[in-house]
Design a protein around this motif. Structure first.
Motif, PDB file in Angstrom:
ATOM      1  N   GLU A 275       0.662  -1.062  -0.018  1.00 55.92           N
ATOM      2  CA  GLU A 275       0.016  -0.040   0.021  1.00 55.92           C
ATOM      3  C   GLU A 275       0.968   1.024   0.054  1.00 55.92           C
ATOM      4  OE1 GLU A 275      -3.541   1.094   3.055  1.00 55.92           O
ATOM      5  OE2 GLU A 275      -3.719  -0.544   1.791  1.00 55.92           O
ATOM      6  N   GLN A 276       1.964   1.250   0.778  1.00 52.26           N
ATOM      7  CA  GLN A 276       2.657   2.531   1.079  1.00 52.26           C
ATOM      8  C   GLN A 276       4.000   2.742  -0.145  1.00 52.26           C
ATOM      9  OE1 GLN A 276       1.768   4.802   2.787  1.00 52.26           O
ATOM     10  NE2 GLN A 276       0.119   3.506   4.127  1.00 52.26           N
ATOM     11  N   LEU A 277       4.675   1.776  -0.624  1.00 53.15           N
ATOM     12  CA  LEU A 277       5.765   1.859  -1.355  1.00 53.15           C
ATOM     13  C   LEU A 277       5.354   2.700  -2.728  1.00 53.15           C
ATOM     14  CD1 LEU A 277       7.730  -1.414  -1.476  1.00 53.15           C
ATOM     15  CD2 LEU A 277       8.117   0.504   0.035  1.00 53.15           C
ATOM     16  N   PRO A 278       4.269   2.434  -3.171  1.00 53.82           N
ATOM     17  CA  PRO A 278       3.954   3.259  -4.402  1.00 53.82           C
ATOM     18  C   PRO A 278       3.719   4.704  -4.153  1.00 53.82           C
ATOM     19  CG  PRO A 278       2.289   1.410  -4.616  1.00 53.82           C
ATOM     20  CD  PRO A 278       3.104   1.459  -3.093  1.00 53.82           C
ATOM     21  N   ARG A 279       3.590   5.235  -2.829  1.00 59.28           N
ATOM     22  CA  ARG A 279       3.264   6.360  -2.496  1.00 59.28           C
ATOM     23  C   ARG A 279       4.526   7.469  -2.216  1.00 59.28           C
ATOM     24  NH1 ARG A 279      -1.729   5.319   1.774  1.00 59.28           N
ATOM     25  NH2 ARG A 279      -3.158   4.240   0.305  1.00 59.28           N
ATOM     26  N   ILE A 280       5.643   6.390  -2.045  1.00 54.95           N
ATOM     27  CA  ILE A 280       6.696   7.053  -1.660  1.00 54.95           C
ATOM     28  C   ILE A 280       7.651   7.440  -3.008  1.00 54.95           C
ATOM     29  CG2 ILE A 280       9.182   6.691  -0.640  1.00 54.95           C
ATOM     30  CD1 ILE A 280       7.936   4.534   1.114  1.00 54.95           C
ATOM     31  N   PRO A 281       8.174   8.740  -3.120  1.00 60.21           N
ATOM     32  CA  PRO A 281       8.753   9.012  -4.252  1.00 60.21           C
ATOM     33  C   PRO A 281      10.077   8.453  -4.603  1.00 60.21           C
ATOM     34  CG  PRO A 281       8.140  10.958  -2.983  1.00 60.21           C
ATOM     35  CD  PRO A 281       8.024   9.622  -2.178  1.00 60.21           C
ATOM     36  N   GLY A 282      10.348   8.073  -5.887  1.00 61.48           N
ATOM     37  CA  GLY A 282      11.358   7.353  -6.251  1.00 61.48           C
ATOM     38  C   GLY A 282      11.416   5.963  -6.150  1.00 61.48           C
ATOM     39  N   SER A 283      12.496   5.268  -6.293  1.00 60.45           N
ATOM     40  CA  SER A 283      12.837   3.708  -6.281  1.00 60.45           C
ATOM     41  C   SER A 283      13.623   3.433  -5.104  1.00 60.45           C
ATOM     42  CB  SER A 283      13.306   3.241  -7.500  1.00 60.45           C
ATOM     43  OG  SER A 283      14.717   3.895  -7.858  1.00 60.45           O
ATOM     44  N   GLY A 284      13.651   2.129  -4.684  1.00 58.23           N
ATOM     45  CA  GLY A 284      14.427   2.018  -3.586  1.00 58.23           C
ATOM     46  C   GLY A 284      14.894   0.696  -3.035  1.00 58.23           C
ATOM     47  N   ILE A 285      15.082   0.292  -1.656  1.00 58.75           N
ATOM     48  CA  ILE A 285      15.464  -1.223  -1.343  1.00 58.75           C
ATOM     49  C   ILE A 285      14.435  -1.624  -0.364  1.00 58.75           C
ATOM     50  CG2 ILE A 285      17.253  -2.753  -0.368  1.00 58.75           C
ATOM     51  CD1 ILE A 285      19.259  -0.739  -1.726  1.00 58.75           C
ATOM     52  N   VAL A 286      13.880  -2.682  -0.362  1.00 63.21           N
ATOM     53  CA  VAL A 286      13.300  -3.432   0.769  1.00 63.21           C
ATOM     54  C   VAL A 286      14.341  -4.475   1.113  1.00 63.21           C
ATOM     55  CG1 VAL A 286      11.194  -4.878   1.552  1.00 63.21           C
ATOM     56  CG2 VAL A 286      11.134  -2.847  -0.104  1.00 63.21           C
ATOM     57  N   TYR A 287      14.616  -4.356   2.329  1.00 65.41           N
ATOM     58  CA  TYR A 287      15.495  -5.348   2.914  1.00 65.41           C
ATOM     59  C   TYR A 287      14.656  -6.428   3.952  1.00 65.41           C
ATOM     60  CZ  TYR A 287      20.029  -3.087   1.921  1.00 65.41           C
ATOM     61  OH  TYR A 287      21.265  -2.538   1.332  1.00 65.41           O
ATOM     62  N   ALA A 288      15.334  -7.524   3.646  1.00 64.36           N
ATOM     63  CA  ALA A 288      14.494  -8.703   4.388  1.00 64.36           C
ATOM     64  C   ALA A 288      15.856  -9.378   5.065  1.00 64.36           C
ATOM     65  CB  ALA A 288      13.707  -9.763   3.649  1.00 64.36           C
ATOM     66  N   LEU A 289      15.536 -10.329   6.204  1.00 64.92           N
ATOM     67  CA  LEU A 289      16.605 -10.831   6.831  1.00 64.92           C
ATOM     68  C   LEU A 289      17.021 -11.886   6.345  1.00 64.92           C
ATOM     69  CD1 LEU A 289      15.484 -10.322  10.667  1.00 64.92           C
ATOM     70  CD2 LEU A 289      17.082  -8.944   9.082  1.00 64.92           C
ATOM     71  N   THR A 290      16.148 -12.685   5.404  1.00 60.72           N
ATOM     72  CA  THR A 290      16.463 -14.336   4.859  1.00 60.72           C
ATOM     73  C   THR A 290      16.148 -14.336   3.348  1.00 60.72           C
ATOM     74  OG1 THR A 290      14.293 -15.047   5.319  1.00 60.72           O
ATOM     75  CG2 THR A 290      15.856 -15.256   7.149  1.00 60.72           C
ATOM     76  N   VAL A 291      16.664 -15.084   2.896  1.00 58.51           N
ATOM     77  CA  VAL A 291      16.490 -15.374   1.420  1.00 58.51           C
ATOM     78  C   VAL A 291      15.054 -15.440   1.474  1.00 58.51           C
ATOM     79  CG1 VAL A 291      16.919 -17.011  -0.479  1.00 58.51           C
ATOM     80  CG2 VAL A 291      18.746 -16.187   0.842  1.00 58.51           C
TER      81      VAL A 291
END
Length: 743
Positions: A275-291
């Motif tokens: 829901e929120q990522l499309p509202r944040i300007p630009g592109s970025g990284i979503v980090y997760a702890l495991t593969v």
């Protein structure tokens, strides 16, 4: 040295260098007499060629450059990401090469970082080459170019420093002819640091071999006082002159806006992301702890129509490069990544970093969020902590340096052999997983107890002591970092100030930008439909369990006459697990169900129906006709009940179970492949009546059989069990487990 300035600048951040924005300092007094024979003026000229006409050296940049070029000192620069540490060594390289010095040798930890450094060097007119695992066919040509003086900068991965040929033939020549040695991401040198890498400790050997007067520069953005002292001390190896010059600066990042969004359920966290990522300007990284978490999250966001890609240590190298290029080119909204995407990835206009799960160290967290906001005025940094985070931390903490008894056994095994032992054969003597065994050997190599040679490893015979006090102190430091990360999550004060204090930044003050400083928080409510979609995604069962196809090397050492390829007529078919222990969705339930202190009881209906859905979606060549249970000393009721219920629901014939040869079973669980195989090979046998029941089944309704177990780790119990069943006439064996380790 010729170069061209970047195509443009961004409002408010000044001219761009490849590491990020280069803040300006006041113009030097044009009436002042040139110092050091005009060295600063030449340094400024090289910087302008790199970063544009308005660029000026920071005072600490100039101090470092002067120390390296004029005084030939050893220096450690601890400055925030984007400060311009790379400008220091590229400008110093240009000045030293102009004075007739040899090439700069940069020890660089990641291929992505090397790619960026080579690209920057090329833009500056600096001839850079690299030696790493991805360009082995180019090594001889690179060495020839170095000898011919055609290389200004040689980038070397730390692993190369102990490759026998490189260490014995190439490294001495490099050390003798280097004009400057640079250790990038120098916090990796210290076992006190959050990202210690044993290969980095080999740099000490390089430093010891340097001729007097060769300057050395170490750089990092993430080192507290303890790590800084440790690295500075190690930099003095082989030096008989001044103490290491240490330049530390403030670590604030004015573009970063830190927040924590506490959503207790995984479904809410995934729905919030979508829901929120499309509202944040630009592109970025979503980090997760495991593969597993990274891949699972990327799949869900893609299903929700968002252009994303996963990026982990298990991603194919070509795919990783393509994913990096897609993010750099803004063809994706985000990469959903593990820490494999970290040091070295440079995108100045990265608009956000979101963590799905908290790293175990606030210092590591600071480094990862530092990917964002280098060339934009505002970047969002959001942490979505999970209840499962601490369990994942515990797992990684279990991979610390082994106990003294295990280390001594390794050294003794190498000494008794009288010649090189490969890691595969050493596994038959030492009960450690291969990755942990290799890491231990690297530490022992640096300590001088063992040595890597052609054909494997050998003992040196040198005296070695187990530094239990240091290892215990490092472990306690890790625990302190974990507690600090939990404090960060529940913090009601400034978040950036907290991170800066964890890095011992003496100038740490309230940032005025984070959620606690401003009182502005993210919306935590999510659309019910989106939440339902996330719940359905996480409840989707089924993970492929690939069969073993090769016996481990050296099994004869353990009295087991197995070698080479597993005969096709004895192999298991690809199996299935309900989920991974590390899954965002099924992981929590499976960890609780199979915990050591969990009650021994039949599985609940949710788990049973999940397995039914796994069976319904299984794309097998032939439907199974029966089921066999694996033996268990801890959960016999669970496994046998599960086999019976699946047979009833799937109209399969209950064939029976395998058994252990003795009541003790295979014995205490071994952790590496060879020892675990030796255990189960000698322990597993057909249960009472199994041979007759299998013969009757195959005579009446021939077909594959399911082999049911609670979980699989190394895979050898299922492999040996499948071989027994194939020997009893099963045309195929399909392993089915509740859980699998991995990711």
């Amino acid at each position: 040295m010729r170069g061209r300035a970047p195509a443009g600048t961004r409002r408010g951040v000044g001219p761009l260098w490849y590491e990020g924005s280069m803040a300006t300092t006041p113009e030097p007094d044009p009436t002042a007499a040139p110092a050091d024979g005009g060295l600063r003026e030449r340094a400024e000229a090289h910087l302008r060629a790199l970063a544009g006409d308005s660029a000026r050296l920071r005072e600490d940049q100039w101090t470092a450059i002067h120390a390296l070029v004029a005084d030939r000192r050893r220096a450690l620069v601890v400055q925030r990401t984007g400060w311009g540490k790379s400008a220091v060594y590229f400008v110093a390289t240009a000045l030293l090469r102009a004075g007739g010095a040899g090439p700069t040798v940069i020890v660089s930890p990641l291929l992505a970082l090397m790619r960026n450094q080579i690209s920057a060097a090329e833009r500056a007119g600096i001839r850079a080459r690299t030696v790493n695992s991805a360009n082995t066919t180019d090594w001889q040509a690179v060495y020839a170019d170095v000898e011919a003086g055609l290389v200004d900068v040689l980038l070397v991965s730390p692993e190369r420093l102990n490759n026998p040929e490189f260490r014995d033939r190439v490294l001495p020549e490099l050390a003798a002819g280097a004009g400057l040695v640079v250790i990038d991401e120098a916090h990796c040198v210290s076992d006190w640091g959050h990202d210690f890498r044993p290969d980095y400790r080999r740099i000490r050997s390089l430093l010891l071999d340097l001729p007097d007067g060769v300057p050395v520069l170490a750089t990092t953005a993430t080192a507290n006082e303890r790590v800084t002292r440790d690295v500075a001390e190690q930099l003095r190896a082989g030096a008989d002159r001044d103490e290491t010059l240490v330049l530390r600066g403030p670590l604030d990042r004015e573009s970063l806006h830190l927040s924590v969004v506490d959503l207790p359920e995984p479904t809410d966290r995934l729905a919030w992301l979508a829901e929120q990522l499309p509202r944040i300007p630009g592109s970025g990284i979503v980090y997760a702890l495991t593969v597993a978490a990274a891949e699972e999250t990327a799949r869900f966001l893609a299903e929700q129509g968002m252009p994303v890609r996963s990026y982990t240590g298990q991603t194919d190298p070509d795919e990783r490069r393509a994913a990096e290029d897609d993010l750099l080119g803004d063809r994706v909204k985000a990469l959903v990544a593990t820490s494999a995407l970290g040091m070295g990835f440079d995108k100045p206009d990265l608009g956000f970093v979101v963590h799905l799960g908290a790293p175990s160290s606030p210092i590591s967290y600071y480094q990862q969020v530092g990917r964002a906001g280098r060339g934009v005025e505002r970047a969002e940094v959001v942490l979505l902590p999970g209840r499962e985070d601490t369990r994942i931390w515990e797992y990684f903490a279990s991979l610390s340096f082994p106990p003294e008894e295990t280390v001594r056994r390794t050294i003794d095994a190498l000494a008794q052999e009288g010649g090189p032992l490969s890691v595969a054969r050493l596994e038959t003597r030492v009960d450690l997983r291969r990755s942990r065994l290799e890491q231990m050997l690297k530490v022992l190599d640096v300590d001088g107890a063992v040595r890597r040679v052609r054909g494997g490893w050998e003992a040196t015979g040198r005296a070695w002591s187990y530094d239990a006090e240091r290892y215990e102190a490092v472990a306690k430091a890790r625990e302190t970092e974990q507690r600090a990360m939990l404090d960060y999550i529940s913090l009601d004060a400034c978040r950036m100030e907290f991170l800066r204090r964890q890095l011992d930044d003496p100038e740490a003050t309230a940032c005025g930008r984070c959620d606690n400083c401003t009182g502005r928080t993210w919306e935590t409510g999510v659309d019910p439909g989106r939440r339902d979609a996330a719940a359905a995604h996480l409840d989707r069962p089924g993970v492929v369990v690939e069969p073993r196809r090769q016996w481990p090397t050296g099994m004869d050492t353990l009295g087991v006459s197995l070698s080479g390829r597993i005969k096709p007529e004895l192999q298991a078919a690809p199996g299935r697990a309900l989920g991974r222990f590390t899954d965002i969705g099924w992981g929590n339930e499976l960890r609780a169900l199979l915990a050591e202190d969990a009650p021994e009881a039949p599985v609940g209906d949710h788990v049973l129906q999940g397995l039914v859905r796994v069976l319904a979606s299984w794309d097998w060549e032939r439907r199974p006709v029966g089921a066999v249970a694996m033996p268990s000393l801890t959960r016999p009721r669970m496994i046998n009940d599960l086999a019976g219920r699946l047979c009833s629901l799937g109209r399969l014939t209950p064939v029976g179970s395998l058994d252990y040869r003795s009541p003790e079973g295979p014995g205490p669980r071994r952790h590496n492949s060879a020892m675990r195989l030796a255990q189960v090979h000698g322990a597993l046998v057909p249960g009472d009546g199994l041979a007759e029941a299998m013969a009757d089944l195959q005579a009446a309704t021939p077909g594959p059989v399911l082999l049911i177990d609670d979980h699989t780790d190394t895979g050898w119990s299922l492999t040996v069990g499948a071989a027994i069943l194939r020997g009893l006439g099963a045309p195929a064996v399909l392993p089915l487990t509740l859980a699998t380790t991995g990711g």
